[in-house]
Motif scaffolding. Structure first.
Motif, short mmCIF file in Angstrom:
data_model
loop_
_atom_site.label_atom_id
_atom_site.label_comp_id
_atom_site.label_asym_id
_atom_site.label_seq_id
_atom_site.Cartn_x
_atom_site.Cartn_y
_atom_site.Cartn_z
N PRO A 1 0.85 -1.20 0.00
CA PRO A 1 0.00 0.00 0.00
C PRO A 1 0.88 1.25 0.00
CG PRO A 1 0.21 -0.85 2.22
CD PRO A 1 0.98 -1.80 1.35
N ALA A 2 0.28 2.41 -0.24
CA ALA A 2 1.04 3.66 -0.14
C ALA A 2 1.56 3.84 1.29
CB ALA A 2 0.18 4.83 -0.56
N SER A 3 0.91 3.18 2.25
CA SER A 3 1.33 3.25 3.65
C SER A 3 2.27 2.09 4.01
CB SER A 3 0.10 3.20 4.56
OG SER A 3 -0.72 2.10 4.20
N TYR A 4 3.01 1.62 3.04
CA TYR A 4 3.90 0.45 3.15
C TYR A 4 4.79 0.46 4.39
CZ TYR A 4 7.77 -2.54 1.40
OH TYR A 4 8.73 -3.49 1.24
N ALA A 5 5.31 1.63 4.73
CA ALA A 5 6.30 1.69 5.82
C ALA A 5 5.66 1.81 7.19
CB ALA A 5 7.23 2.88 5.59
N CYS A 6 4.36 2.07 7.25
CA CYS A 6 3.77 2.34 8.58
C CYS A 6 2.56 1.47 8.91
CB CYS A 6 3.45 3.81 8.74
SG CYS A 6 2.70 4.57 7.31
N ALA A 7 1.87 0.93 7.92
CA ALA A 7 0.75 0.02 8.23
C ALA A 7 1.35 -1.33 8.64
CB ALA A 7 -0.14 -0.14 7.01
N LEU A 8 0.69 -2.05 9.55
CA LEU A 8 1.21 -3.32 10.05
C LEU A 8 0.35 -4.49 9.57
CD1 LEU A 8 1.86 -2.25 13.78
CD2 LEU A 8 3.31 -1.86 11.76
N VAL A 9 0.92 -5.67 9.60
CA VAL A 9 0.21 -6.84 9.08
C VAL A 9 -1.17 -7.01 9.75
CG1 VAL A 9 0.28 -9.38 9.06
CG2 VAL A 9 2.26 -8.07 8.26
N GLY A 10 -1.26 -6.79 11.06
CA GLY A 10 -2.56 -6.93 11.75
C GLY A 10 -3.60 -5.98 11.20
N GLY A 11 -3.19 -4.73 10.93
CA GLY A 11 -4.12 -3.74 10.40
C GLY A 11 -4.48 -4.03 8.95
N ARG A 12 -3.53 -4.62 8.20
CA ARG A 12 -3.82 -4.98 6.81
C ARG A 12 -4.92 -6.05 6.78
NH1 ARG A 12 -3.36 -1.86 3.35
NH2 ARG A 12 -2.72 -3.21 1.65
N ILE A 13 -4.85 -6.99 7.74
CA ILE A 13 -5.89 -8.02 7.81
C ILE A 13 -7.19 -7.39 8.33
CG2 ILE A 13 -6.57 -10.22 8.88
CD1 ILE A 13 -3.57 -10.95 8.96
N GLY A 14 -7.05 -6.54 9.34
CA GLY A 14 -8.23 -5.87 9.92
C GLY A 14 -9.01 -5.07 8.89
N THR A 15 -8.31 -4.51 7.88
CA THR A 15 -9.00 -3.69 6.88
C THR A 15 -9.22 -4.43 5.56
OG1 THR A 15 -6.86 -2.80 6.20
CG2 THR A 15 -8.14 -1.48 7.74
N SER A 16 -8.51 -5.55 5.33
CA SER A 16 -8.49 -6.21 4.03
C SER A 16 -8.04 -5.20 2.97
CB SER A 16 -9.86 -6.80 3.68
OG SER A 16 -9.74 -7.69 2.59
N GLY A 17 -6.77 -4.84 3.06
CA GLY A 17 -6.25 -3.71 2.30
C GLY A 17 -6.02 -3.95 0.82
N LEU A 18 -5.77 -2.84 0.13
CA LEU A 18 -5.48 -2.88 -1.31
C LEU A 18 -3.99 -2.61 -1.51
CD1 LEU A 18 -7.31 -1.71 -4.33
CD2 LEU A 18 -5.18 -0.47 -3.89
N SER A 19 -3.38 -3.47 -2.33
CA SER A 19 -1.96 -3.30 -2.63
C SER A 19 -1.80 -2.64 -3.99
CB SER A 19 -1.28 -4.67 -2.65
OG SER A 19 -0.02 -4.58 -3.26
N LEU A 20 -0.83 -1.73 -4.09
CA LEU A 20 -0.59 -1.05 -5.37
C LEU A 20 -0.02 -2.02 -6.41
CD1 LEU A 20 0.87 2.31 -3.99
CD2 LEU A 20 -1.47 1.83 -4.72
N LEU A 21 0.39 -3.21 -5.98
CA LEU A 21 0.86 -4.24 -6.91
C LEU A 21 -0.20 -5.34 -7.06
CD1 LEU A 21 4.51 -4.70 -5.50
CD2 LEU A 21 3.68 -3.01 -7.13
#
Ligand SMILES: Cc1cc2nc3c(=O)[nH]c(=O)nc-3n(C[C@H](O)[C@H](O)[C@H](O)COP(=O)(O)OP(=O)(O)OC[C@H]3O[C@@H](n4cnc5c(N)ncnc54)[C@H](O)[C@@H]3O)c2cc1C
Length: 506
Positions: free
Chosen positions: A144-164
């Motif tokens: 994500p654009a927040s690559y350096a600051c978002a954490l794996v737990g929050g990525r699962i918590g939000t079901s995030g979108l990756s720029l790749l």
């Protein structure tokens, strides 16, 4: 040690007993204020209302389980928090209680280069994880654009979108399995199959997706097993400039439908976004006035794949009249994809004066065919609010390919708005909430979803969750009640309190 009256020192003593480590149970004002908000616009005039009573920093699953059991026994709210970068207020405590900050659970537990998996705690970020993985020639490609600051737990918590995501998939595709502490304190493992490292199975219910993107309302992730892919040998990015939006929009579709396996993503800036960048983004590299829209594309993979694909991209990008921006800006801008969001910290008031602002973005998922009409309506709404209230500024919109591996259908459509938080009072906060609600309603009316990756947990959006869910809203409430009988897990989010009303009180 001080705790707010609502929880009492006895709870803090029991938490200290569980965590048994200096600095793992925090009650100071600054520790609690710092964890009351996220970078999304916030009703600063009501900051005190969103304070947790106490913050805990566990290290192990067992500790999390005991904390949750305590909260469940006492019927105290509990809110999971990872990087705190969520843009939909998911980690904001609505009812006080215990805030579980997972940052200390940042261990890399196993790198398995035979099955291409890595097992980590939920408190690690992708940048740090990929530093660990670098010597092995693999990466975890959630980007994500927040690559350096978002954490794996929050990525699962939000079901995030990756720029790749078009190339490697999004968070839900890249997390193979994870361990969860349920709202009653039991520990379970969910995945795509029986074992931690199985990617596909047909046994039982597919529970992984239920526990993805629930915004901490169904439990706390304490460990995750993630997909590893070979580190790309090379990458290529191209930016094409257009005199009008429509041609850029059609070029976006041609690129998204190219069928290239190395395609990582396609992006589109609308005229309002280009105007905003030209006006207020110091990182914008000045382009001539005729530039009204930009379409960008990126490729990642092995040289033998990317080099011929590059020729296809250049041909498609120019096929309707797009003009290539040049190698230096294209590769530089793509490389800065994790940094650019730090820029928009200011905007303009109604008279064009520069003022400090915070960033609000709507992140709907919209069918490709509906994008022009949705954008037209969104900007009309934004204009109306900008004219009526002094706190808003329209920062334009961009589109990004939304689906993994088949990026031609629905689009992540984001309108960015500047918000003058310093001037926030209840009147303007309510205006912001109704602005969001109007924008979200347009997305739903056009067959979209009001959120592709941030979540519908903000005031305004949350009220529309039942509308978007339709008949399945009843199922969603039944699941919440069954798993969280006392509504302790991140209460007050996504209209889920409704699950406990109408004869279903806890
Ligand atoms: C500059 C910037 C750029 C961004 N770009 C993107 C982007 O490109 N793509 C994208 O998807 N998002 C993006 N975001 C939004 C944000 O980074 C993501 O939503 C991210 O997934 C949130 O992760 P976090 O660790 O910060 O989680 P938090 O904000 O701490 O939490 C997010 C949600 O997950 C829950 N949660 C946290 N930890 C756990 C856990 N262990 N178990 C269960 N639930 C948990 C929280 O309760 C909350 O509801 C961006 C944000 C910023 C500030």
């Amino acid at each position: 040690m001080t705790v707010t009256a609502s929880l009492g020192n006895e709870v803090v003593d029991r938490l200290n007993e569980i965590l048994d480590e200096p600095g793992a149970v925090l009650t100071s004002r600054s520790s609690r204020f710092n964890r009351a908000r996220v970078p999304a616009p916030f009703p600063v005039h009501r900051w005190e209302e969103f304070l947790p009573d106490v913050v805990v920093l566990p290290r192990t699953t067992e500790q999390v389980s005991r904390i949750v059991k305590l909260a469940n026994e006492l019927k105290v709210p509990i809110v999971p928090r990872a990087g705190g970068t969520g843009l939909a207020d998911g980690a904001v405590p609505m009812r006080g209680g215990i805030l579980v900050d997972v940052k200390r659970m940042d261990q890399v537990k196993e790198i398995d280069l035979v099955n291409n998996t890595v097992t980590v705690g939920p408190g690690i970020n992708m940048q740090t994880l990929n530093r660990h993985l670098r010597p092995h020639g693999v990466i975890y490609p959630d980007d994500p654009a927040s690559y350096a600051c978002a954490l794996v737990g929050g990525r699962i918590g939000t079901s995030g979108l990756s720029l790749l995501g078009a190339r490697y998939g999004h968070t839900r595709d890249l997390v193979i399995s994870f361990e969860m502490v349920l709202p009653t304190g039991e520990v379970i493992e969910v995945g795509d199959g029986g074992g931690r490292k199985v990617r596909k199975s047909s046994t039982g219910y597919q529970l992984k997706h239920l526990f993805m993107g629930h915004q901490g309302t169904l439990g706390i992730v304490t460990e995750a097993t993630l997909e590893l892919v070979p580190r790309a040998e090379t990458e290529f990015a191209a930016f094409f400039l257009f005199e009008d939006y429509d041609t850029a929009y059609r070029t976006f579709s041609k690129l998204a439908k190219s069928g290239l396996a190395t395609l990582a993503g396609v992006m589109l800036f609308d005229p309002e976004k280009v105007d905003y960048l030209r006006r207020d983004d110091e990182a914008y590299i000045v382009q001539p006035a005729w530039v009204k829209a930009v379409c960008a594309v990126s490729l990642l993979g092995t040289r033998v794949e990317v080099e011929p694909a590059r020729d296809v991209v250049m041909k498609l990008g120019r096929s309707l009249g797009g003009r290539y921006i040049g190698d230096e800006i294209a590769s530089g801008d793509w490389a800065a994809r994790h940094d650019r969001y730090a820029n928009p910290l200011h905007g303009r008031d109604k008279n064009g004066k520069v003022i400090p602002m915070s960033w609000h973005c709507e992140d709907a998922a919209i069918p490709y065919s509906e994008v022009p009409e949705v954008l037209r309506k969104w900007h009309a709404i934004a204009r109306r609010y900008c004219e009526q209230y002094e706190i808003f500024d329209d920062w334009g919109a961009f589109a990004y390919t939304n689906a993994a591996h088949k990026p031609w259908g629905d689009i992540l459509l984001e309108i960015d708005m500047g918000l003058w938080e310093d001037r926030m009072d209840e009147y303007s906060w309510q205006a912001f909430v109704s602005l969001k609600k109007e924008i979200a309603q347009v997305a739903i009316d056009h067959g979209g979803s009001m959120s592709s990756c941030h979540g519908a947990t903000r005031a305004g959006d949350a009220e529309l969750v039942p509308t978007e869910m339709g008949a399945s809203w009843e199922v969603m409430k039944a699941i919440k009640r069954a798993l969280d009988p006392h509504n302790i897990m991140n209460p007050g989010k996504q209209s889920l309190d409704e699950a406990y009303s109408d004869g279903h009180r806890s």
